[in-house]
Design an enzyme around this catalytic site. Sequence first.
Site, PDB file in Angstrom:
ATOM      1  N   ASP A  10      51.366  53.259  49.873  1.00  0.00           N
ATOM      2  CA  ASP A  10      50.432  52.255  49.390  1.00  0.00           C
ATOM      3  C   ASP A  10      51.298  51.050  48.986  1.00  0.00           C
ATOM      4  OD1 ASP A  10      48.039  51.181  48.123  1.00  0.00           O
ATOM      5  OD2 ASP A  10      49.051  51.654  46.244  1.00  0.00           O
ATOM      6  N   ASP A  12      50.295  47.906  46.718  1.00  0.00           N
ATOM      7  CA  ASP A  12      50.129  47.429  45.344  1.00  0.00           C
ATOM      8  C   ASP A  12      50.255  48.593  44.354  1.00  0.00           C
ATOM      9  OD1 ASP A  12      49.324  46.172  43.029  1.00  0.00           O
ATOM     10  OD2 ASP A  12      47.204  46.333  43.504  1.00  0.00           O
TER      11      ASP A  12
HETATM   12  P1  B16 Z   1      42.558  42.205  48.354  1.00  0.00           P
HETATM   13  P2  B16 Z   1      46.532  48.721  47.518  1.00  0.00           P
HETATM   14  C1  B16 Z   1      44.496  47.223  46.714  1.00  0.00           C
HETATM   15  O1  B16 Z   1      45.807  47.306  47.211  1.00  0.00           O
HETATM   16  C2  B16 Z   1      44.487  46.970  45.224  1.00  0.00           C
HETATM   17  O2  B16 Z   1      45.015  48.114  44.538  1.00  0.00           O
HETATM   18  C3  B16 Z   1      43.103  46.713  44.725  1.00  0.00           C
HETATM   19  O3  B16 Z   1      43.121  46.443  43.345  1.00  0.00           O
HETATM   20  C4  B16 Z   1      42.509  45.540  45.503  1.00  0.00           C
HETATM   21  O4  B16 Z   1      41.158  45.283  45.093  1.00  0.00           O
HETATM   22  C5  B16 Z   1      42.538  45.873  46.991  1.00  0.00           C
HETATM   23  O5  B16 Z   1      43.874  46.117  47.387  1.00  0.00           O
HETATM   24  C6  B16 Z   1      41.976  44.740  47.829  1.00  0.00           C
HETATM   25  O6  B16 Z   1      42.836  43.644  47.719  1.00  0.00           O
HETATM   26  O7  B16 Z   1      41.554  41.519  47.511  1.00  0.00           O
HETATM   27  O8  B16 Z   1      43.932  41.585  48.318  1.00  0.00           O
HETATM   28  O9  B16 Z   1      42.070  42.433  49.783  1.00  0.00           O
HETATM   29  O10 B16 Z   1      46.819  49.343  46.195  1.00  0.00           O
HETATM   30  O11 B16 Z   1      45.614  49.549  48.399  1.00  0.00           O
HETATM   31  O12 B16 Z   1      47.800  48.282  48.235  1.00  0.00           O
HETATM   32 MG    MG Z   2      47.800  50.750  44.909  1.00  0.00          MG
END
Ligand code: B16
Ligand code: MG
Length: 220
Positions: A10, A12
């Site tokens: 993953d 984030d």
């Molecule tokens: P975006 P991951 C996720 O990233 C985040 O944890 C989550 O908080 C966020 O809403 C989601 O991506 C969508 O992000 O708005 O940038 O498309 O942890 O799956 O890498």
């Molecule tokens: Mg994450």
Amino acid sequence: MWKPEACIFDLDGVIVETSDAHFKAWQRLAESLGISFGEEFNEQLKGVSRRKSIEKILALEDRQLPEEEIQRLMDKKNGWYQDSIAELTPDDILEGVPEFLTSLQQMEIPLGIGSSSKNAPYIIDYLQLNDTFGVIIDGNKVDNTKPDPEVFLKGTKALNADPSKTIVFEDAASGVDAANNGGMISVGVGSQEYLGDANLVISDFVGLTPQKLFSQLNEK
Ligand code: B16
Ligand code: MG
């Protein structure tokens, strides 16, 4: 020694800490709507898509908004979020992660990213990690968000790996569920409190070697 056919990370919360930037941008947006939430609720937003996140926030106050307004609010939040991630550099890669990735590469284990974020390609660019991962599956490439396993199954397919012999590293409960739902080996990165369903939970990558991790998984 047993080794996996692939490792999928993953983004984030595992490779880089952008969850605080998501949290602040969502909080700012929610406040403009007269809705407040704290860190505990924010755990539910980790790993889930932008669309699902705003739905969860609006549901806190039973708020219903027209579709164009929802789109406008998501764009506003994303603008704030993009301003903050534009500052990222390779120095922001979390401690212990570069060494861990290098060791996996030396063992010739294929590596992938499985992220819900539509901003993942920018983040990977800022961190200069494009050459590290054989495949990047992000929010632009899936129809179903975590806890659906689609993002990780697309990753294993592209890396030609058996899902049951693939390790997924995740910081969000929704992501651990996605890995488990795909029949993969899940490693939670963070606290046991939120990630208890993972096959193994580690606090971070500091001082961790693949050998140490694989033998811990084998003992399970
Ligand atoms: P975006 P991951 C996720 O990233 C985040 O944890 C989550 O908080 C966020 O809403 C989601 O991506 C969508 O992000 O708005 O940038 O498309 O942890 O799956 O890498
Ligand atoms: Mg994450």
